[in-house]
Scaffold this motif. Structure first.
Motif, PDB file in Angstrom:
ATOM      1  N   ALA A  50      -9.096  -1.000  -2.022  1.00  0.00           N
ATOM      2  CA  ALA A  50      -8.368  -2.477  -2.532  1.00  0.00           C
ATOM      3  C   ALA A  50      -6.831  -2.081  -1.906  1.00  0.00           C
ATOM      4  CB  ALA A  50      -7.706  -2.678  -4.041  1.00  0.00           C
ATOM      5  N   VAL A  51      -6.404  -2.544  -1.399  1.00  0.00           N
ATOM      6  CA  VAL A  51      -4.757  -2.811  -0.470  1.00  0.00           C
ATOM      7  C   VAL A  51      -3.873  -4.070  -0.606  1.00  0.00           C
ATOM      8  CG1 VAL A  51      -3.791  -2.340   1.341  1.00  0.00           C
ATOM      9  CG2 VAL A  51      -5.638  -1.397   2.010  1.00  0.00           C
ATOM     10  N   TYR A  52      -3.484  -3.536  -1.350  1.00  0.00           N
ATOM     11  CA  TYR A  52      -1.923  -4.464  -1.885  1.00  0.00           C
ATOM     12  C   TYR A  52      -0.848  -4.679  -0.834  1.00  0.00           C
ATOM     13  CZ  TYR A  52      -5.155  -5.618  -5.589  1.00  0.00           C
ATOM     14  OH  TYR A  52      -6.226  -6.493  -6.431  1.00  0.00           O
ATOM     15  N   ILE A  53      -0.003  -5.402  -0.854  1.00  0.00           N
ATOM     16  CA  ILE A  53       0.808  -5.781  -0.009  1.00  0.00           C
ATOM     17  C   ILE A  53       2.072  -6.173  -0.819  1.00  0.00           C
ATOM     18  CG2 ILE A  53       0.552  -7.487   1.258  1.00  0.00           C
ATOM     19  CD1 ILE A  53       1.763  -6.089   3.580  1.00  0.00           C
ATOM     20  N   ALA A  54       3.114  -5.858  -1.238  1.00  0.00           N
ATOM     21  CA  ALA A  54       4.257  -6.738  -1.841  1.00  0.00           C
ATOM     22  C   ALA A  54       5.536  -6.982  -0.961  1.00  0.00           C
ATOM     23  CB  ALA A  54       5.009  -5.426  -2.947  1.00  0.00           C
ATOM     24  N   GLU A  55       5.889  -8.598  -1.360  1.00  0.00           N
ATOM     25  CA  GLU A  55       6.636  -9.377  -0.188  1.00  0.00           C
ATOM     26  C   GLU A  55       7.702  -9.848  -1.044  1.00  0.00           C
ATOM     27  OE1 GLU A  55       3.512 -10.330   3.092  1.00  0.00           O
ATOM     28  OE2 GLU A  55       3.218 -11.559   0.984  1.00  0.00           O
ATOM     29  N   ASP A  56       8.656  -9.547  -0.794  1.00  0.00           N
ATOM     30  CA  ASP A  56      10.119 -10.355  -1.051  1.00  0.00           C
ATOM     31  C   ASP A  56      10.554 -11.448   0.313  1.00  0.00           C
ATOM     32  OD1 ASP A  56      11.590  -8.948   0.209  1.00  0.00           O
ATOM     33  OD2 ASP A  56      12.734  -7.319  -0.827  1.00  0.00           O
ATOM     34  N   ASP A  57      11.955 -11.754  -0.945  1.00  0.00           N
ATOM     35  CA  ASP A  57      12.330 -12.698   0.686  1.00  0.00           C
ATOM     36  C   ASP A  57      12.521 -12.426   1.669  1.00  0.00           C
ATOM     37  OD1 ASP A  57      14.153 -11.661  -0.795  1.00  0.00           O
ATOM     38  OD2 ASP A  57      15.706 -13.384  -1.227  1.00  0.00           O
ATOM     39  N   ARG A  58      13.129 -11.669   1.651  1.00  0.00           N
ATOM     40  CA  ARG A  58      13.012 -10.549   3.194  1.00  0.00           C
ATOM     41  C   ARG A  58      11.867 -10.050   3.983  1.00  0.00           C
ATOM     42  NH1 ARG A  58      16.953  -6.105   2.103  1.00  0.00           N
ATOM     43  NH2 ARG A  58      16.129  -5.376   0.149  1.00  0.00           N
ATOM     44  N   GLY A  59      10.843 -10.063   3.224  1.00  0.00           N
ATOM     45  CA  GLY A  59       9.674  -9.542   3.939  1.00  0.00           C
ATOM     46  C   GLY A  59       8.935  -8.880   2.734  1.00  0.00           C
ATOM     47  N   PRO A  60       7.661  -7.922   3.562  1.00  0.00           N
ATOM     48  CA  PRO A  60       7.065  -6.768   2.795  1.00  0.00           C
ATOM     49  C   PRO A  60       7.976  -5.622   2.962  1.00  0.00           C
ATOM     50  CG  PRO A  60       5.924  -7.412   5.392  1.00  0.00           C
ATOM     51  CD  PRO A  60       7.103  -8.204   5.419  1.00  0.00           C
ATOM     52  N   ALA A  61       7.649  -5.296   1.439  1.00  0.00           N
ATOM     53  CA  ALA A  61       8.790  -4.395   0.781  1.00  0.00           C
ATOM     54  C   ALA A  61       7.636  -3.583   0.573  1.00  0.00           C
ATOM     55  CB  ALA A  61       8.827  -4.544  -0.067  1.00  0.00           C
ATOM     56  N   GLY A  62       6.869  -3.442   0.877  1.00  0.00           N
ATOM     57  CA  GLY A  62       5.615  -2.211   0.150  1.00  0.00           C
ATOM     58  C   GLY A  62       4.188  -2.360  -0.066  1.00  0.00           C
ATOM     59  N   TYR A  63       3.152  -1.482   0.243  1.00  0.00           N
ATOM     60  CA  TYR A  63       2.207  -1.370   0.333  1.00  0.00           C
ATOM     61  C   TYR A  63       1.511   0.092  -0.532  1.00  0.00           C
ATOM     62  CZ  TYR A  63       0.421   1.831   3.679  1.00  0.00           C
ATOM     63  OH  TYR A  63       0.831   2.819   4.537  1.00  0.00           O
ATOM     64  N   VAL A  64       0.541  -0.508  -1.081  1.00  0.00           N
ATOM     65  CA  VAL A  64      -0.604   0.793  -1.791  1.00  0.00           C
ATOM     66  C   VAL A  64      -2.235   0.761  -1.159  1.00  0.00           C
ATOM     67  CG1 VAL A  64      -1.073  -1.141  -4.191  1.00  0.00           C
ATOM     68  CG2 VAL A  64      -1.139   1.866  -4.060  1.00  0.00           C
ATOM     69  N   ARG A  65      -3.179   1.694  -1.393  1.00  0.00           N
ATOM     70  CA  ARG A  65      -4.064   1.829  -1.087  1.00  0.00           C
ATOM     71  C   ARG A  65      -5.235   2.335  -2.655  1.00  0.00           C
ATOM     72  NH1 ARG A  65      -4.611   5.349   4.204  1.00  0.00           N
ATOM     73  NH2 ARG A  65      -6.344   5.209   3.529  1.00  0.00           N
ATOM     74  N   VAL A  66      -6.476   1.448  -2.455  1.00  0.00           N
ATOM     75  CA  VAL A  66      -6.673   2.811  -3.499  1.00  0.00           C
ATOM     76  C   VAL A  66      -8.267   2.685  -2.633  1.00  0.00           C
ATOM     77  CG1 VAL A  66      -8.020   2.474  -5.875  1.00  0.00           C
ATOM     78  CG2 VAL A  66      -5.673   1.947  -5.562  1.00  0.00           C
ATOM     79  N   SER A  67      -8.820   3.760  -2.421  1.00  0.00           N
ATOM     80  CA  SER A  67     -10.130   4.105  -1.877  1.00  0.00           C
ATOM     81  C   SER A  67     -11.156   3.463  -2.689  1.00  0.00           C
ATOM     82  CB  SER A  67     -10.002   5.635  -1.229  1.00  0.00           C
ATOM     83  OG  SER A  67      -9.134   5.611  -0.113  1.00  0.00           O
ATOM     84  N   ALA A  68     -11.937   3.352  -2.224  1.00  0.00           N
ATOM     85  CA  ALA A  68     -13.387   3.139  -3.493  1.00  0.00           C
ATOM     86  C   ALA A  68     -13.787   4.560  -3.783  1.00  0.00           C
ATOM     87  CB  ALA A  68     -14.711   2.600  -2.196  1.00  0.00           C
ATOM     88  N   PRO A  69     -13.840   4.355  -5.266  1.00  0.00           N
ATOM     89  CA  PRO A  69     -14.834   5.367  -5.618  1.00  0.00           C
ATOM     90  C   PRO A  69     -15.734   6.154  -4.779  1.00  0.00           C
ATOM     91  CG  PRO A  69     -14.847   3.660  -7.424  1.00  0.00           C
ATOM     92  CD  PRO A  69     -14.443   3.447  -5.818  1.00  0.00           C
ATOM     93  N   VAL A  70     -15.790   7.513  -4.954  1.00  0.00           N
ATOM     94  CA  VAL A  70     -16.965   8.377  -4.162  1.00  0.00           C
ATOM     95  C   VAL A  70     -17.502   9.008  -5.354  1.00  0.00           C
ATOM     96  CG1 VAL A  70     -17.492  10.683  -2.549  1.00  0.00           C
ATOM     97  CG2 VAL A  70     -16.110   9.011  -1.734  1.00  0.00           C
ATOM     98  N   HIS A  71     -18.889   9.516  -5.775  1.00  0.00           N
ATOM     99  CA  HIS A  71     -19.081   9.892  -6.441  1.00  0.00           C
ATOM    100  C   HIS A  71     -17.804  10.131  -8.247  1.00  0.00           C
ATOM    101  CE1 HIS A  71     -22.220  11.691  -3.874  1.00  0.00           C
ATOM    102  NE2 HIS A  71     -20.487  12.261  -3.296  1.00  0.00           N
ATOM    103  N   GLY A  72     -18.077   8.525  -8.813  1.00  0.00           N
ATOM    104  CA  GLY A  72     -17.270   7.990  -9.377  1.00  0.00           C
ATOM    105  C   GLY A  72     -15.730   8.884  -9.602  1.00  0.00           C
ATOM    106  N   VAL A  73     -14.801   8.871  -8.525  1.00  0.00           N
ATOM    107  CA  VAL A  73     -13.450   9.264  -7.925  1.00  0.00           C
ATOM    108  C   VAL A  73     -13.095   8.510  -7.829  1.00  0.00           C
ATOM    109  CG1 VAL A  73     -12.146  11.468  -8.011  1.00  0.00           C
ATOM    110  CG2 VAL A  73     -14.318  12.209  -8.681  1.00  0.00           C
ATOM    111  N   VAL A  74     -11.981   7.935  -8.403  1.00  0.00           N
ATOM    112  CA  VAL A  74     -10.945   7.267  -6.948  1.00  0.00           C
ATOM    113  C   VAL A  74      -9.846   7.357  -7.285  1.00  0.00           C
ATOM    114  CG1 VAL A  74      -9.275   4.948  -7.821  1.00  0.00           C
ATOM    115  CG2 VAL A  74     -12.085   5.261  -8.173  1.00  0.00           C
ATOM    116  N   THR A  75      -9.498   8.083  -5.370  1.00  0.00           N
ATOM    117  CA  THR A  75      -9.026   7.985  -4.413  1.00  0.00           C
ATOM    118  C   THR A  75      -7.757   7.222  -4.178  1.00  0.00           C
ATOM    119  OG1 THR A  75      -9.471   9.874  -3.642  1.00  0.00           O
ATOM    120  CG2 THR A  75      -7.639   9.937  -2.763  1.00  0.00           C
ATOM    121  N   ILE A  76      -5.877   7.494  -5.064  1.00  0.00           N
ATOM    122  CA  ILE A  76      -4.860   6.515  -4.626  1.00  0.00           C
ATOM    123  C   ILE A  76      -3.843   6.723  -3.971  1.00  0.00           C
ATOM    124  CG2 ILE A  76      -3.065   5.042  -5.730  1.00  0.00           C
ATOM    125  CD1 ILE A  76      -4.565   5.728  -8.273  1.00  0.00           C
TER     126      ILE A  76
END
Length: 76
Positions: A50-76
């Motif tokens: 999952a990758v999400y991007i945050a935007e305000d009225d000035r444009g992109p403000a930030g983003y976050v990435r979450v990798s798919a779980p590997v053996h049940g462990v999620v990496t942020i």
């Protein structure tokens, strides 16, 4: 503020945010990575995690990435 799933079309917006972060919080010596190298992982996360991007009225403000779980462990 709007938060939405990122797509591969957001590459340049994510590049700007990535470069700003790298200037403020540089990688430790020996652990440096180019944007193009990081983008390979980002596109994998767009497809399989999952990758999400945050935007305000000035444009992109930030983003976050979450990798798919590997053996049940999620990496942020």
């Amino acid at each position: 503020m709007n938060v939405r799933r990122a797509t591969e079309a957001d590459r340049e917006a994510i590049r700007v945010l990535w470069e700003e972060f790298e200037r403020e919080v540089p990688a430790p010596p020996g652990d440096e990575e180019t944007f193009d190298e990081d983008w390979v992982d980002t596109t994998t996360d767009i497809r399989d995690g999952a990758v999400y991007i945050a935007e305000d009225d000035r444009g992109p403000a930030g983003y976050v990435r979450v990798s798919a779980p590997v053996h049940g462990v999620v990496t942020i």
